[in-house]
Scaffold this active site. Structure first.
Site, short mmCIF file in Angstrom:
data_model
loop_
_atom_site.label_atom_id
_atom_site.label_comp_id
_atom_site.label_asym_id
_atom_site.label_seq_id
_atom_site.Cartn_x
_atom_site.Cartn_y
_atom_site.Cartn_z
N ASP A 62 10.73 39.03 22.97
CA ASP A 62 10.05 37.88 22.39
C ASP A 62 9.17 38.42 21.27
O ASP A 62 8.09 38.97 21.51
CB ASP A 62 9.21 37.18 23.46
CG ASP A 62 8.49 35.94 22.91
OD1 ASP A 62 8.47 35.75 21.68
OD2 ASP A 62 7.92 35.18 23.72
N ASN A 89 15.17 37.62 10.54
CA ASN A 89 16.09 36.49 10.44
C ASN A 89 15.79 35.39 11.45
O ASN A 89 16.19 34.25 11.26
CB ASN A 89 17.53 36.99 10.62
CG ASN A 89 18.51 35.87 10.81
OD1 ASN A 89 18.86 35.15 9.88
ND2 ASN A 89 18.95 35.68 12.06
N TYR A 156 7.88 23.73 9.82
CA TYR A 156 8.90 24.65 9.32
C TYR A 156 8.68 24.97 7.84
O TYR A 156 8.70 26.13 7.43
CB TYR A 156 10.28 24.03 9.53
CG TYR A 156 11.45 24.91 9.17
CD1 TYR A 156 11.89 25.91 10.04
CD2 TYR A 156 12.14 24.73 7.97
CE1 TYR A 156 12.98 26.72 9.72
CE2 TYR A 156 13.22 25.52 7.64
CZ TYR A 156 13.64 26.51 8.51
OH TYR A 156 14.72 27.31 8.18
N LYS A 160 7.77 28.68 6.41
CA LYS A 160 8.68 29.36 5.49
C LYS A 160 8.00 29.64 4.15
O LYS A 160 8.28 30.65 3.50
CB LYS A 160 9.94 28.52 5.29
CG LYS A 160 10.84 28.46 6.52
CD LYS A 160 11.30 29.85 6.95
CE LYS A 160 12.34 29.80 8.05
NZ LYS A 160 12.78 31.16 8.48
N ALA A 189 22.64 25.33 5.80
CA ALA A 189 23.69 26.20 6.31
C ALA A 189 24.18 25.67 7.65
O ALA A 189 23.40 25.15 8.45
CB ALA A 189 23.18 27.63 6.47
N THR A 191 24.65 26.28 10.85
CA THR A 191 24.25 27.18 11.92
C THR A 191 23.82 26.34 13.13
O THR A 191 23.63 25.13 13.01
CB THR A 191 23.08 28.08 11.49
OG1 THR A 191 21.93 27.26 11.24
CG2 THR A 191 23.41 28.86 10.22
#
Length: 264
Positions: A62, A89, A156, A160, A189, A191
């Protein structure tokens, strides 16, 4: 420049961009350290890489916990030596996107994964890199850092943007000591994170999005260019831009209380 003989630590390596980046760099000759929360997923990626002739070590951790980061680096140093490349990532988003109703614990969790963990891992590998006068840190940010909206949500976008700022700080502060700090800014993307959106995109919409291997190729370029070259920022975006107006409206009301304004 190749990655042969280099140790590359990759977070969020159990799926998506992290998985494909690990496979690419292992094919180039790197020993990749796969980091994530799920040991089984990491083991599957490790086994795939080994079947393809590469070298990989899978360690569940973690990365938001300081003690886990310390344990991770201790094991890497013991088994492989110094870290040559760090690829941040791992990412996480909130279920509530609108700051009107965003729970404080979701805000903290998103910042912990996307920003604080990057700081902790960077701090842990800096002695390896600055001590030898060479090293590369790549962080996968997002175009939400420069164009924040309800698709990614308030937490988010802020995280970022924060991590982009932090990478620029590293670039400005340590470039003359041999550190390459690179920010990758992907657009939409296809994902697993899309499955958790307020409105998961349909298959026909995903067909024109980035794929994990597209972003992995950008990371590979940044890592394998000669040490004298730094790609400080890389924007990787889909050629076609889709209409997200319906997504934004649905996202606006995710998590809203029952007595909130009409959803029209």
């Amino acid at each position: 420049m190749t990655t042969t003989g280099r140790t590359v630590l990759i977070t969020g390596a159990g799926s998506g961009m992290g998985r494909e980046t690990a496979r690419l760099l292992a094919r180039d000759g790197a020993t990749v350290v796969l980091v994530g929360r799920r040991q089984q997923a990491l083991d599957e990626v490790r086994d795939t890489i080994r079947a393809e002739g590469g070298n990989a070590l899978a360690i569940a951790a973690d990365i938001t916990r300081t003690e886990d980061v310390g344990r991770l680096l201790d094991r890497v140093h013991a088994e492989l030596g110094p870290v040559d490349v760090l690829i941040n990532n791992a990412g996480s988003s909130s279920s509530v996107l609108n700051p009107q109703w965003l729970p404080h614990d979701e805000w903290r969790q998103v910042l912990d994964v996307n920003l604080t963990a990057v700081f902790q891992l960077t701090q842990a590998v800096l002695p390896d890199m600055l001590g030898r006068g060479a090293g590369t840190i790549v962080t996968v940010s997002s175009l939400a850092a420069v164009n924040p909206n309800l698709l990614g949500g308030a937490a988010y976008g802020a995280a970022k943007a924060g991590v982009r700022n932090f990478m620029t700080f590293l670039h400005n502060t340590f470039r003359n000591q041999g550190l390459r700090a690179v920010t990758v800014l992907p657009g939409e993307a296809d994902t697993p994170i899309l499955d958790h959106r307020a409105r998961p995109p349909a298959a026909e919409e995903r067909a024109h999005m980035l794929r994990p291997e597209d972003v992995a190729e950008a990371v590979r370029l940044a890592v394998t260019l000669p040490q004298r070259v730094v790609l400080q920022e890389i924007v990787v975006a889909p050629t076609r831009q889709r209409d997200t107006s319906a997504d934004l409206e649905i996202s606006r009301w995710a998590g809203a209380p029952a007595d909130a304004a009409p959803r029209a």
